[in-house]
Design a protein around this motif. Sequence first.
Motif, PDB file in Angstrom:
ATOM      1  N   SER A 151       0.827  -1.208   0.000  1.00 58.29           N
ATOM      2  CA  SER A 151       0.000   0.000   0.000  1.00 58.29           C
ATOM      3  C   SER A 151       0.858   1.253   0.000  1.00 58.29           C
ATOM      4  O   SER A 151       0.530   2.233  -0.685  1.00 58.29           O
ATOM      5  CB  SER A 151      -0.921   0.002   1.223  1.00 58.29           C
ATOM      6  OG  SER A 151      -1.769  -1.107   1.210  1.00 58.29           O
ATOM      7  N   THR A 210       0.866   4.057  -2.801  1.00 61.89           N
ATOM      8  CA  THR A 210       0.608   5.439  -2.427  1.00 61.89           C
ATOM      9  C   THR A 210       1.672   6.365  -3.008  1.00 61.89           C
ATOM     10  O   THR A 210       1.353   7.447  -3.502  1.00 61.89           O
ATOM     11  CB  THR A 210       0.577   5.584  -0.889  1.00 61.89           C
ATOM     12  OG1 THR A 210      -0.448   4.748  -0.384  1.00 61.89           O
ATOM     13  CG2 THR A 210       0.329   7.011  -0.473  1.00 61.89           C
ATOM     14  N   ASN A 225      -0.407   6.202  -7.478  1.00 60.44           N
ATOM     15  CA  ASN A 225      -1.541   6.774  -6.763  1.00 60.44           C
ATOM     16  C   ASN A 225      -2.554   7.406  -7.708  1.00 60.44           C
ATOM     17  O   ASN A 225      -3.047   8.496  -7.469  1.00 60.44           O
ATOM     18  CB  ASN A 225      -1.041   7.798  -5.736  1.00 60.44           C
ATOM     19  CG  ASN A 225      -2.038   8.014  -4.632  1.00 60.44           C
ATOM     20  OD1 ASN A 225      -2.930   7.219  -4.435  1.00 60.44           O
ATOM     21  ND2 ASN A 225      -1.882   9.102  -3.918  1.00 60.44           N
ATOM     22  N   CYS A 252      -6.248   8.106  -6.294  1.00 66.80           N
ATOM     23  CA  CYS A 252      -6.058   7.985  -4.836  1.00 66.80           C
ATOM     24  C   CYS A 252      -6.344   6.585  -4.303  1.00 66.80           C
ATOM     25  O   CYS A 252      -6.599   6.402  -3.113  1.00 66.80           O
ATOM     26  CB  CYS A 252      -6.890   9.007  -4.077  1.00 66.80           C
ATOM     27  SG  CYS A 252      -6.362  10.699  -4.367  1.00 66.80           S
ATOM     28  N   PHE A 268      -3.681   5.554  -1.677  1.00 71.68           N
ATOM     29  CA  PHE A 268      -3.860   6.162  -0.365  1.00 71.68           C
ATOM     30  C   PHE A 268      -4.976   5.476   0.414  1.00 71.68           C
ATOM     31  O   PHE A 268      -4.854   5.222   1.610  1.00 71.68           O
ATOM     32  CB  PHE A 268      -4.156   7.662  -0.518  1.00 71.68           C
ATOM     33  CG  PHE A 268      -4.348   8.354   0.793  1.00 71.68           C
ATOM     34  CD1 PHE A 268      -3.281   8.580   1.636  1.00 71.68           C
ATOM     35  CD2 PHE A 268      -5.613   8.753   1.200  1.00 71.68           C
ATOM     36  CE1 PHE A 268      -3.449   9.211   2.858  1.00 71.68           C
ATOM     37  CE2 PHE A 268      -5.796   9.374   2.413  1.00 71.68           C
ATOM     38  CZ  PHE A 268      -4.717   9.601   3.242  1.00 71.68           C
TER      39      PHE A 268
END
Length: 137
Positions: free
Chosen positions: A60, A64, A68, A71, A74
């Motif tokens: 993750s 991120t 990304n 999003c 995130f």
Amino acid sequence: MSRSSQPFFPGAHPGVPPTYEMLKEEHEVAVLGAQSSAPGTTTVVTIRSETAVPDHIVWSLFNTIFMNWCCLGFVAFAYSVKSRDRKMVGDMTGARTYASTAKCLNIWALVLGLLLTITFIIFFVAGSLMISQTISE
């Protein structure tokens, strides 16, 4: 209270290191002795397998920072942190649920990020080739 040194292996002489043949013979005696009808004691070790819930926090974090798009990386990172928090509290069902959501979001973020990056590179190269062809005319 008298203390006398006792050898580690029965039948060994103190001060003389045991040889391979002596250890092999003692092992055979121990194996043959284990076949007797005397009741033995058992030890049960319980291993909890539910503590190994992956939280996908590194994946993750990678998504991120690098992938990304929309999003998704995130949001996957937020679910990974929630999964880690649930695991620390002891709620393995909640941790597994959040980890599954984070995994799904990471897959989508990675696939979408790769597709959009490759598409962007193709359009950039095609556009620069068209511009260079237009300038050369």
